[in-house]
Enzyme design. Structure first.
Site, PDB file in Angstrom:
ATOM      1  N   GLY A  11      -8.409 -10.393   6.318  1.00 50.14           N
ATOM      2  CA  GLY A  11      -9.517  -9.737   5.639  1.00 50.14           C
ATOM      3  C   GLY A  11      -9.000  -8.923   4.472  1.00 50.14           C
ATOM      4  N   LYS A 202      -8.495   8.957  14.585  1.00 46.13           N
ATOM      5  CA  LYS A 202      -7.350   9.317  13.750  1.00 46.13           C
ATOM      6  C   LYS A 202      -6.742  10.664  14.128  1.00 46.13           C
ATOM      7  CE  LYS A 202      -9.121   6.514   9.947  1.00 46.13           C
ATOM      8  NZ  LYS A 202      -9.845   6.510   8.658  1.00 46.13           N
TER       9      LYS A 202
END
Length: 429
Positions: A11, A202
């Site tokens: 991608g 994250k």
């Protein structure tokens, strides 16, 4: 002999990584030691922006992770499955893994790193946090001797873009989100971004590295930006603040026995280092001893930025493979065994901003102050800002207070006959 890569996914990030690895001129000489051996895709007929030999591309991803010729598996698919299973299979087969998958690492990191340690292979994840910003390796190496106190980050470009536009244009959340989707800055389903889930993944990873322990992702409090209004942004500016979606990890006590790991929209003073980080950019502020403050800033997403982080991890593994060291370098590997104790959000001590709509009656502000005082909540400022129709608007900023006490006070205030509603409650850094 060339180090052979098996890349899973072609991608945006996968394409950017292949382009970078193919463009060797003027780059690190170790790129000459790398061969793009297999690339796994969903469709063989889809147009690609990179040139690869037909025999390199395959739809059989399991064949890549089981191929004895593959040295490093580069997982760029995203999502939880089959990414998790493919990485574990690669590790079981003695292959090193490079990944940009923050969701899989934040949720299955304990399983993945335990398997990697047992197999004696690396799992590298620089691209999982902050796009092209080098933050994972600095925490593992350059800053590793420091006692980290706090990690605070703007780690989601979509929400930072939305809040920046709301701040500079005075626009509504829904309007800016729709525009961000048209421009490609926000996904068709923006839930992971605007509800703080991506940032939660994250900050979990950063907390694990900064505080040398595993983080249970389910213990990380996540609150997004849907409830932030242009009214709150305007009032915050008058008070000397800007609103940012922050991921925050910090010690709560002197002996470092408890952490607070959380994501929420936060008022930060205009002179704070993170206040000027705008648009799709990310920044991570690390505070520790003896280093003091260090801020890492840069593009948090995009093909080129993320490919830079992926390729740097690949080069680190290749460099390790070219040495005669018999086992993985501990400064590259992750070997945490214990789980950090994360305090519930009710135990957090912080400042608060709250906006009230009340009936236009005498003594309302006094009643607010009395109720807050009964729960040990000290007020830094109380301002009646104007009216919304027939309702008076009151903005309160507190001193540091335990969240549980503040919420108890709010529950009582909500029941007051003179209070119509509490449209906004935000934390203040």
């Amino acid at each position: 002999m060339a180090v052979k890569l098996g890349i899973l996914g072609l991608g945006t990030v996968g394409t950017g990584t292949v382009e970078l690895l193919q463009d060797k001129l003027g780059r690190h000489p170790l790129l000459q030691e790398i061969e793009i051996y297999r690339v796994g895709v969903r469709s063989l007929t889809k147009h690609r922006d990179v040139e690869l030999s037909p025999e390199v591309i395959t739809t059989d991803l399991e064949a890549i992770v089981n191929d004895p010729a593959v040295d490093i598996v580069v997982e760029l698919m995203g999502g939880l499955e089959p990414a998790r299973t493919l990485m574990l299979t690669a590790i079981k087969n003695g292959k090193h893994v490079v990944t940009a998958n923050k969701a899989a690492i934040s949720r299955f990191g304990a399983e993945i790193f335990t398997a990697a340690n047992e197999a004696g292979v690396y799992v590298m994840l620089e691209a999982a946090v902050g796009g092209g910003i080098p933050v994972i390796q600095p925490l593992k190496q350059s800053l590793s001797v420091n006692r980290i106190d706090t990690i605070i980050g703007i780690v989601n470009g979509t929400t930072n873009y939305i809040l920046t536009r709301m701040q500079t244009e005075g626009s509504d959340f829904d309007d800016v989100l729709a525009d961000a989707q048209k421009l490609g800055y926000a996904e068709a389903d923006p839930t992971a971004d605007v509800d703080g889930l991506d940032a939660g993944d994250k900050i979990s990873i950063l907390a694990s590295l900064g505080f040398d322990g595993r983080i249970n992702r389910d213990d990380v409090y996540c609150e997004g930006i849907r409830q932030v209004t242009k009214t709150d942004i305007a009032y915050s500016a008058k008070l000397g603040f800007v609103i940012k979606l922050l991921g925050i990890a910090q010690h709560l006590d002197i002996d470092n026995s408890q952490l607070s790991v959380r994501v929420h929209p936060t008022l930060v003073t205009t002179n704070h280092p993170l206040a000027s980080i705008n648009g799709v950019y990310n920044a991570i502020l690390v505070e520790g001893q003896p280093i003091g403050q260090v801020m890492l800033f840069g593009p948090g997403a995009g093909a080129g930025a993320t490919a830079s982080a992926v390729a740097s991890d690949i080069l680190n593994v290749v460099a390790a493979l070219k040495t005669t060291t018999p086992k993985p370098n501990p400064l590259l590997a992750c070997s945490h065994q214990h789980y950090c104790q994360i305090a519930p959000i009710s135990e957090l001590v912080t400042r608060f901003y709250a906006r009230f709509l009340s009936k236009d009656q005498a003594g309302v502000i006094g009643k607010l102050g009395t109720c807050f005082g009964n729960y040990g909540v000290s007020l830094e400022s109380v301002v009646q800002t104007g009216f919304q129709g027939e309702l008076a608007e009151i903005v309160v900023v507190t001193h540091d207070v335990r969240e549980g006490d503040f919420r108890q006070a709010l529950a009582e205030i909500q029941g007051m006959e003179s209070i119509d509603s509490i449209p906004s409650i935000l934390r203040v850094l």
